[in-house]
Design a protein around this motif. Structure first.
Motif, PDB file in Angstrom:
ATOM      1  N   GLU A  54      -5.828  35.759  -7.954  1.00 22.01           N
ATOM      2  CA  GLU A  54      -5.902  34.445  -7.392  1.00 22.01           C
ATOM      3  C   GLU A  54      -5.877  33.191  -7.867  1.00 22.01           C
ATOM      4  O   GLU A  54      -5.679  32.222  -7.563  1.00 22.01           O
ATOM      5  N   LEU A  56      -3.619  32.689 -10.405  1.00 22.38           N
ATOM      6  CA  LEU A  56      -2.386  32.315 -10.904  1.00 22.38           C
ATOM      7  C   LEU A  56      -1.538  31.563 -10.035  1.00 22.38           C
ATOM      8  O   LEU A  56      -1.658  31.751  -8.804  1.00 22.38           O
ATOM      9  N   THR A  57      -0.823  30.487 -10.548  1.00 26.41           N
ATOM     10  CA  THR A  57      -0.011  29.658  -9.868  1.00 26.41           C
ATOM     11  C   THR A  57       1.408  30.358  -9.667  1.00 26.41           C
ATOM     12  O   THR A  57       1.675  31.511 -10.267  1.00 26.41           O
ATOM     13  N   GLU A  58       2.068  29.847  -8.790  1.00 32.43           N
ATOM     14  CA  GLU A  58       3.476  30.447  -8.486  1.00 32.43           C
ATOM     15  C   GLU A  58       4.224  30.561  -9.707  1.00 32.43           C
ATOM     16  O   GLU A  58       5.052  31.495  -9.876  1.00 32.43           O
ATOM     17  N   LEU A  59       4.164  29.534 -10.696  1.00 31.65           N
ATOM     18  CA  LEU A  59       4.915  29.572 -11.894  1.00 31.65           C
ATOM     19  C   LEU A  59       4.223  30.675 -12.849  1.00 31.65           C
ATOM     20  O   LEU A  59       5.256  31.497 -13.586  1.00 31.65           O
ATOM     21  N   ASP A  60       3.239  30.970 -12.710  1.00 34.24           N
ATOM     22  CA  ASP A  60       2.642  32.133 -13.603  1.00 34.24           C
ATOM     23  C   ASP A  60       3.161  33.298 -12.935  1.00 34.24           C
ATOM     24  O   ASP A  60       3.450  34.150 -13.731  1.00 34.24           O
ATOM     25  N   LEU A  61       3.034  33.439 -11.534  1.00 31.41           N
ATOM     26  CA  LEU A  61       3.273  34.883 -11.142  1.00 31.41           C
ATOM     27  C   LEU A  61       5.072  34.962 -11.514  1.00 31.41           C
ATOM     28  O   LEU A  61       5.392  36.106 -11.734  1.00 31.41           O
ATOM     29  N   ALA A  62       5.954  33.937 -11.335  1.00 32.55           N
ATOM     30  CA  ALA A  62       7.178  33.961 -11.534  1.00 32.55           C
ATOM     31  C   ALA A  62       7.352  34.534 -13.021  1.00 32.55           C
ATOM     32  O   ALA A  62       8.379  35.348 -13.430  1.00 32.55           O
ATOM     33  N   ASN A  63       6.703  33.712 -14.093  1.00 35.79           N
ATOM     34  CA  ASN A  63       6.846  34.152 -15.506  1.00 35.79           C
ATOM     35  C   ASN A  63       6.344  35.581 -15.940  1.00 35.79           C
ATOM     36  O   ASN A  63       6.943  36.386 -16.660  1.00 35.79           O
ATOM     37  N   ARG A  64       5.441  35.945 -15.124  1.00 38.51           N
ATOM     38  CA  ARG A  64       5.232  37.583 -15.131  1.00 38.51           C
ATOM     39  C   ARG A  64       6.200  38.444 -14.801  1.00 38.51           C
ATOM     40  O   ARG A  64       6.492  39.482 -15.347  1.00 38.51           O
ATOM     41  N   ARG A  65       6.916  37.931 -13.651  1.00 35.03           N
ATOM     42  CA  ARG A  65       7.794  38.729 -12.964  1.00 35.03           C
ATOM     43  C   ARG A  65       9.217  38.933 -13.967  1.00 35.03           C
ATOM     44  O   ARG A  65       9.732  39.959 -14.009  1.00 35.03           O
TER      45      ARG A  65
END
Length: 104
Positions: A54, A56-65
């Motif tokens: 919760e 994580l930003t959208e950017l963090d999630l995208a970078n993880r992906r």
């Protein structure tokens, strides 16, 4: 992961794997034991504080992906390279009649 796979494919020869990958016997042993106990999840780096989902930003999630997809791509490329080399070795070692039988 590559070191652990090498070690396991060579009958858990920790010394040989350590020499080939220029790391310590103990590190190879440790990684192999963690992998055998918990699979790939056992090899993840658990040091440091990790953000809760919760946080994580959208950017963090995208970078993880992206990192996950890059890791999977690298694994597939390594696997394909290994299979090509294996096929090449099999062709070199098998007589011509066995090679043609296999292709049919």
């Amino acid at each position: 992961m590559q070191i652990v796979q090498y070690c396991l494919s060579h009958d858990k020869n920790y010394s040989k794997a350590a020499a080939k990958f220029n790391c310590s016997y103990q590190q190879v042993y440790s990684w192999t034991q963690k992998y055998l106990a918990n699979g790939e999840a056992g090899l993840t780096d658990k040091r440091g504080r990790h953000k809760q989902p919760e946080e994580l930003t959208e950017l963090d999630l995208a970078n993880r992906r992206i990192k996950e997809l890059e890791r999977k791509l690298k694994e597939e490329q390594d696997k394909n390279e290994f299979l090509k080399k294996l096929d090449q070795l099999e062709r070199m070692c098998l007589p011509d009649s066995q090679n043609t039988d296999r292709l049919q």
